[in-house]
Every structure is written in C-alpha cells, then in structure tokens.
Enzyme design. Structure first.
Site, mmCIF file in Angstrom:
data_model
loop_
_atom_site.group_PDB
_atom_site.id
_atom_site.type_symbol
_atom_site.label_atom_id
_atom_site.label_comp_id
_atom_site.label_asym_id
_atom_site.label_seq_id
_atom_site.Cartn_x
_atom_site.Cartn_y
_atom_site.Cartn_z
ATOM 1 N N LYS A 9 3.900 -7.936 13.374
ATOM 2 C CA LYS A 9 3.489 -6.618 13.433
ATOM 3 C C LYS A 9 3.793 -5.632 12.196
ATOM 4 O O LYS A 9 4.678 -5.858 11.384
ATOM 5 C CB LYS A 9 4.032 -5.899 14.835
ATOM 6 C CG LYS A 9 3.516 -6.424 16.131
ATOM 7 C CD LYS A 9 4.147 -5.565 17.206
ATOM 8 C CE LYS A 9 3.495 -6.163 18.537
ATOM 9 N NZ LYS A 9 3.990 -5.143 19.542
ATOM 10 N N TYR A 49 -6.347 -6.210 22.809
ATOM 11 C CA TYR A 49 -5.603 -5.441 23.826
ATOM 12 C C TYR A 49 -6.636 -4.868 24.742
ATOM 13 O O TYR A 49 -6.351 -3.886 25.418
ATOM 14 C CB TYR A 49 -4.808 -4.116 23.071
ATOM 15 C CG TYR A 49 -4.024 -4.636 22.294
ATOM 16 C CD1 TYR A 49 -2.673 -5.286 22.957
ATOM 17 C CD2 TYR A 49 -3.852 -4.541 20.803
ATOM 18 C CE1 TYR A 49 -1.450 -5.622 21.909
ATOM 19 C CE2 TYR A 49 -2.679 -5.024 19.989
ATOM 20 C CZ TYR A 49 -1.483 -5.569 20.780
ATOM 21 O OH TYR A 49 -0.538 -5.981 20.025
ATOM 22 N N PHE A 57 -1.744 5.124 26.501
ATOM 23 C CA PHE A 57 -1.074 4.757 25.103
ATOM 24 C C PHE A 57 -1.721 4.039 24.294
ATOM 25 O O PHE A 57 -1.168 3.470 23.200
ATOM 26 C CB PHE A 57 0.274 4.357 25.435
ATOM 27 C CG PHE A 57 0.260 3.004 26.164
ATOM 28 C CD1 PHE A 57 0.264 1.922 26.071
ATOM 29 C CD2 PHE A 57 0.629 3.279 27.717
ATOM 30 C CE1 PHE A 57 0.128 0.950 26.913
ATOM 31 C CE2 PHE A 57 0.428 2.269 28.635
ATOM 32 C CZ PHE A 57 0.365 1.096 28.227
ATOM 33 N N ARG A 85 8.637 -17.057 23.218
ATOM 34 C CA ARG A 85 8.702 -15.864 23.916
ATOM 35 C C ARG A 85 10.290 -15.746 24.244
ATOM 36 O O ARG A 85 10.800 -14.676 24.254
ATOM 37 C CB ARG A 85 7.870 -16.087 25.298
ATOM 38 C CG ARG A 85 6.553 -15.607 25.115
ATOM 39 C CD ARG A 85 5.700 -15.567 26.377
ATOM 40 N NE ARG A 85 6.182 -14.352 27.218
ATOM 41 C CZ ARG A 85 5.703 -12.995 26.774
ATOM 42 N NH1 ARG A 85 4.837 -13.143 25.533
ATOM 43 N NH2 ARG A 85 5.823 -12.164 27.500
ATOM 44 N N THR A 91 9.828 -7.275 25.740
ATOM 45 C CA THR A 91 8.824 -6.510 24.856
ATOM 46 C C THR A 91 9.844 -5.112 24.495
ATOM 47 O O THR A 91 9.695 -4.678 23.426
ATOM 48 C CB THR A 91 7.657 -6.046 25.976
ATOM 49 O OG1 THR A 91 7.149 -7.056 26.246
ATOM 50 C CG2 THR A 91 6.961 -5.095 25.279
ATOM 51 N N ARG A 102 13.628 -9.197 19.065
ATOM 52 C CA ARG A 102 13.775 -7.899 19.452
ATOM 53 C C ARG A 102 15.111 -7.333 19.699
ATOM 54 O O ARG A 102 15.421 -6.172 19.547
ATOM 55 C CB ARG A 102 12.897 -7.779 20.874
ATOM 56 C CG ARG A 102 11.319 -7.944 20.278
ATOM 57 C CD ARG A 102 10.551 -8.082 21.669
ATOM 58 N NE ARG A 102 9.197 -8.154 21.299
ATOM 59 C CZ ARG A 102 8.085 -8.939 22.022
ATOM 60 N NH1 ARG A 102 8.641 -9.605 23.219
ATOM 61 N NH2 ARG A 102 6.775 -9.095 21.699
ATOM 62 N N ASN A 112 8.083 -3.480 18.273
ATOM 63 C CA ASN A 112 9.015 -4.557 18.678
ATOM 64 C C ASN A 112 8.781 -5.910 18.007
ATOM 65 O O ASN A 112 9.055 -6.865 18.504
ATOM 66 C CB ASN A 112 8.721 -4.789 20.101
ATOM 67 C CG ASN A 112 7.516 -5.226 20.538
ATOM 68 O OD1 ASN A 112 6.609 -5.398 19.634
ATOM 69 N ND2 ASN A 112 7.315 -5.144 21.888
ATOM 70 N N HIS A 115 3.940 -9.784 18.299
ATOM 71 C CA HIS A 115 3.419 -10.154 19.303
ATOM 72 C C HIS A 115 3.457 -11.696 19.769
ATOM 73 O O HIS A 115 3.324 -12.424 18.679
ATOM 74 C CB HIS A 115 1.787 -9.664 19.363
ATOM 75 C CG HIS A 115 0.784 -10.339 20.274
ATOM 76 N ND1 HIS A 115 0.622 -9.892 21.693
ATOM 77 C CD2 HIS A 115 0.206 -11.472 20.280
ATOM 78 C CE1 HIS A 115 -0.061 -10.822 22.412
ATOM 79 N NE2 HIS A 115 -0.407 -11.932 21.545
ATOM 80 N N GLU A 126 -6.184 -16.405 21.869
ATOM 81 C CA GLU A 126 -5.695 -15.751 20.898
ATOM 82 C C GLU A 126 -5.887 -16.476 19.693
ATOM 83 O O GLU A 126 -6.183 -15.843 18.483
ATOM 84 C CB GLU A 126 -4.189 -15.088 21.011
ATOM 85 C CG GLU A 126 -4.313 -14.076 22.268
ATOM 86 C CD GLU A 126 -2.790 -13.392 22.843
ATOM 87 O OE1 GLU A 126 -2.952 -12.724 23.063
ATOM 88 O OE2 GLU A 126 -1.841 -14.213 22.132
#
Length: 153
Positions: A9, A49, A57, A85, A91, A102, A112, A115, A126
């Site tokens: 990110k 998303y 948000f 993960r 998250t 994270r 964070n 993704h 994805e």
C-alpha cells in the site's frame, strides 16, 4: 501450488519499507512470480473494494490508496494464501502480534501496509484484476528442494 495477491500500500511506499516487506515473504520461502508498480484508478478501486462501496469510510480508503503508486505482487507456494495472511497479521495493526508485518509496522486499521487476498477464490479474481497472464512468470528456484519435503508439492 497456490498463488496469491499482495498489494504494498501507499503507506509502505511512503515509509520506504518495500524491501523489508518483500523480504518477509521471500525469507519464508514464497516465490515471487509477478510484481509491478501501478497507480490505482478510481475504477480499479471501486472494483477491488466493491464490498465496501456503500460504507461511509470508502472515500477515505480510496483517497489513501491513491496517494502514490502501489506495488502489486503475485506470490506462489504451498498454502500461499494462508501463509501470506499469517505473515501479514490481522487487519488492525494495533492488535496484530509482533513479528507480523502489521504487528511490527502498523498502528492503523487502514494504513496497515499490505492488502492480502483472503481466499484462493479471491486470489484468482484479484490476480486477474491486476496481472495479464504474460506478467506472471514460472521459473525454477534452485533452493526449492530445501523448502519443501518431496511429498508436500
């Protein structure tokens, strides 16, 4: 072998942690089979998303993801989705365990660091969203026999 998507990110790019984050996945033994830097457009973000479009948000997420380019990566390995993960952590960076990406680098739910696809099915969708087939590479990794037992692959 599974493949999964990881997006580094804008907060990762801005903080200069690209190499650190990528090295976590490499050191675990995952194989990087695709990577590129891209700007995320409104169109891509709305698709990616879509499950959050009606949330109050969403605008904040969209704005944060457009601060600068991101790096999209395709990682491959046995149980790659779950491994990524686990390395990434929950998250919410404030509750993520130390030792996870994270847990070590995030104090935020939004900022964070990465993704990570949440299932094999999502990963396929994805990866198709962000990569053309010609951008995913298959190559021999010389240390492969040191990563897995012969009956694991």
């Amino acid at each position: 072998m599974e493949r999964t998507l990881v997006i580094l990110k804008p907060c990762t790019i801005q903080r200069g942690l690209i190499g650190e984050i990528i090295s976590r996945f490499e050191k675990k033994g995952l194989r990087l089979v695709g990577a590129k830097m891209i700007w995320l457009t409104d169109e891509i973000l709305k698709e990616h998303y879509a499950h959050l479009l009606d949330k109050p948000f969403f605008g904040r997420i969209k704005d944060a993801m457009e601060v600068c380019p991101v790096i999209v990566c395709c990682w491959e390995g046995v149980d790659a989705v779950q491994v990524v993960r686990t390395i990434s952590g929950p998250t919410n960076g404030r509750i993520a365990q130390p030792g996870t990406i994270r847990g070590d680098y995030s104090m935020s739910i939004q900022e964070n660091m990465v993704h990570a696809s949440d299932s094999i099915e999502t990963a396929k969708i994805e990866l198709n969203r962000f990569f053309d087939p010609s951008e995913i590479f298959d190559y021999k990794r010389l240390c492969f026999s040191s990563l897995y037992a012969i009956d694991e692959v």
